[in-house]
Design an enzyme around this catalytic site. Structure first.
Site, PDB file in Angstrom:
ATOM      1  N   LYS A  82       5.412   1.437  -5.081  1.00 49.61           N
ATOM      2  CA  LYS A  82       5.107   1.029  -3.709  1.00 49.61           C
ATOM      3  C   LYS A  82       3.607   0.795  -3.570  1.00 49.61           C
ATOM      4  O   LYS A  82       2.801   1.576  -4.078  1.00 49.61           O
ATOM      5  CB  LYS A  82       5.574   2.114  -2.746  1.00 49.61           C
ATOM      6  CG  LYS A  82       5.384   1.785  -1.267  1.00 49.61           C
ATOM      7  CD  LYS A  82       5.914   2.934  -0.419  1.00 49.61           C
ATOM      8  CE  LYS A  82       5.737   2.669   1.073  1.00 49.61           C
ATOM      9  NZ  LYS A  82       6.256   3.792   1.878  1.00 49.61           N
ATOM     10  N   SER A 158       9.342   2.804   5.311  1.00 51.99           N
ATOM     11  CA  SER A 158       8.345   1.841   4.887  1.00 51.99           C
ATOM     12  C   SER A 158       8.448   1.457   3.420  1.00 51.99           C
ATOM     13  O   SER A 158       7.708   0.592   2.940  1.00 51.99           O
ATOM     14  CB  SER A 158       6.951   2.399   5.163  1.00 51.99           C
ATOM     15  OG  SER A 158       6.716   3.588   4.427  1.00 51.99           O
ATOM     16  N   SER A 182      10.679   7.299   5.166  1.00 52.89           N
ATOM     17  CA  SER A 182      10.370   6.014   4.540  1.00 52.89           C
ATOM     18  C   SER A 182      11.021   5.743   3.196  1.00 52.89           C
ATOM     19  O   SER A 182      10.982   4.613   2.719  1.00 52.89           O
ATOM     20  CB  SER A 182       8.853   5.855   4.394  1.00 52.89           C
ATOM     21  OG  SER A 182       8.262   5.670   5.646  1.00 52.89           O
TER      22      SER A 182
END
Length: 473
Positions: A82, A158, A182
């Site tokens: 990420k 996220s 997330s």
């Protein structure tokens, strides 16, 4: 080259193939890169792919496997990171125009460093909303990320790019982060597997501006792969003052021991949420599977009111500190909704922050007592399925703020407990639903064991959406 679609295999299956000589890490990496080229334009899961670096790493791994000297079970596994976590040699932009991608980028975050030490192949960086601040994945800099089951829907956030990558075979596992849901929100929306580990089990550096709400964790297609990846990244790192000691036992060790006699509290709403009808149906059916495996299940709420106001104080105070670190005028260059959140929710007094912290401590104490009676708490991961891409909340929802539609996730960031999400079925509209399994702090192995027991007993094997598209029966 083999005719097998290597991008469809799990990490465990890839390791078996490497060991037998059926194919190599170089074969697998080429297959994943081809899959990214084919599918990523539709979902925007990656902000950067590093084919040259990935192929060089895969070549080195192939040589180790041929010499029968692999570095372990992660050697040669194509892995994405990420774009919140520092990755040496690749920019970490964090979804914002406030960061210049010009290097150098010399240092790995702890979890990324552990992956490199284990020989994993870093294929690229996945999309995130700006500074990972919300439950959908879109940003002014990188646009929005779609769902593998329907690119017109959100993948959640996220860690939405990571979930989209795993869901489409663009790498069998990925690193995500979770400050309020997330990794679990996108896992539920995309039919993938994750665990938010106990806080500190996976060290973070640099420290998250969201403080001790933020965790890092694995995103995979199976519980076995999640346990294997957690084995790799859960290691003490002196750069994180709050890191816990490296586990002495593998999370794979008792993964298949079952749940006979486990005491499980099932809360369908936590006492304050409301679910879509099909979510409720599928989650209740999943709880029935846990009972059939020998768990003792009581339907019971843990007994706390919705802590959303305290969470938002903690969250947006952290977001305010992120932006305050940049030169004057930075707040005018960020996501307008993030700016609104900072200005309306993130500029309270020290007393407000301490009051929110007190709510958090009370919640942690209550859950500690809950786990004196119950080994695990089970809830829906999300009360809804994926909604339209580009929206901040489902159409017609009474609030645009992401905690309003994620009631089951953020409480367990406040308490720092381990919480997994495992797919528990597909709705009549062809969209995945997730089951959340929460354990006491430091009881990650039990959470994974229960997730694996459900996965094995339900017969729900991961199916890539490209092989079984939305609406297929």
């Amino acid at each position: 080259m083999t005719e097998i679609d290597l991008s469809a295999l799990t990490a465990a299956e890839l390791v078996d193939g490497y060991r037998s000589g059926a194919f190599t890490p170089l074969d697998a990496t080429r297959s994943v890169l081809d899959t990214i080229a084919e599918h990523d334009p539709a979902v925007n899961g990656f902000v950067r792919v590093d084919p040259d670096g990935a192929l060089a790493q895969a070549t080195a791994s192939t040589e180790r496997w041929r010499a029968r000297r692999p570095l372990g079970g992660a050697d040669g596994i194509p892995t994405s990171v990420k774009d919140i976590l520092w990755t040496a040699g690749l920019p970490t932009i964090r979804g914002t125009w406030l960061i210049d991608e010009a290097g150098p980028w010399p240092e790995d975050a702890p979890a990324v460093a552990r992956l490199r030490e284990a020989g994993a192949v870093i294929i690229g960086k996945t999309t995130t909303p700006e500074f990972a601040w919300k439950g959908v994945t879109d940003s002014l800099r990188h646009g929005s990320t779609g769902n593998p089951w329907d690119p017109g829907l959100t993948s959640g956030g996220s860690s939405g790019g990571a979930a989209a990558a795993v869901g489409l075979g663009m790498g069998p596992w990925a690193l995500g982060t979770d400050g309020g849901g997330s990794v679990r929100i996108p896992a539920s929306f995309t039919g993938t597997v994750t665990i938010k580990p106990t806080y500190g089990l996976v060290p973070l550096y640099p420290a998250s501006p969201f403080g001790t709400l933020s965790h890092a964790g694995p995103m995979t297609r199976t519980v076995t792969d999640a346990a294997a990846l957690l084995d790799v990244i859960a290691g003490f790192d002196s750069r994180d003052w709050s890191a816990v000691p490296t586990p002495q036992t593998s999370f794979l060790a008792a993964l298949d021991d079952g749940i006979e006699g486990m005491r499980i509290g099932f809360s369908p709403t936590l006492g304050y949420a409301k679910n879509d009808r099909e979510v409720e149906r599928l989650v209740r059916a999943a709880v029935g599977v846990l009972e059939s495996e020998g768990a003792r299940v009581d339907e019971i709420d843990p007994g706390f009111a919705d802590p959303v106001e305290a969470f938002e104080v903690l969250w947006f105070c952290g977001a305010a500190k992120v932006i305050d670190a940049y030169p004057p005028g930075a707040i005018d260059r960020i996501d307008p909704l993030l700016r609104e959140g900072i200005e309306t929710k993130g500029r309270g007094s020290a007393a407000d922050y301490l009051d929110a912290t007190a709510v958090r401590m009370d919640l942690g104490r209550l859950m500690g007592r809950f786990h004196e009676t119950y080994d695990l708490l089970v809830t829906p991961t999300m009360p809804i399925t994926a909604f339209e891409r580009g929206l901040q909340a489902p159409e017609g929802w009474p609030s645009v703020w992401w905690p309003s539609w994620t009631p089951y996730t953020y409480p367990f960031n406040m308490t720092q407990q381990p919480a997994a999400s495992v797919p528990c079925g597909i709705t009549d509209a062809g969209l995945p639903v997730g089951l959340q399994i929460v354990g006491a702090r430091h009881d990650d192995a039990r959470v994974l064991r229960a997730a694996r027991a459900y996965e094995r007993a339900s017969g729900e094997l991961f199916v890539r959406p490209v092989d079984n598209p939305r609406g297929a029966r």
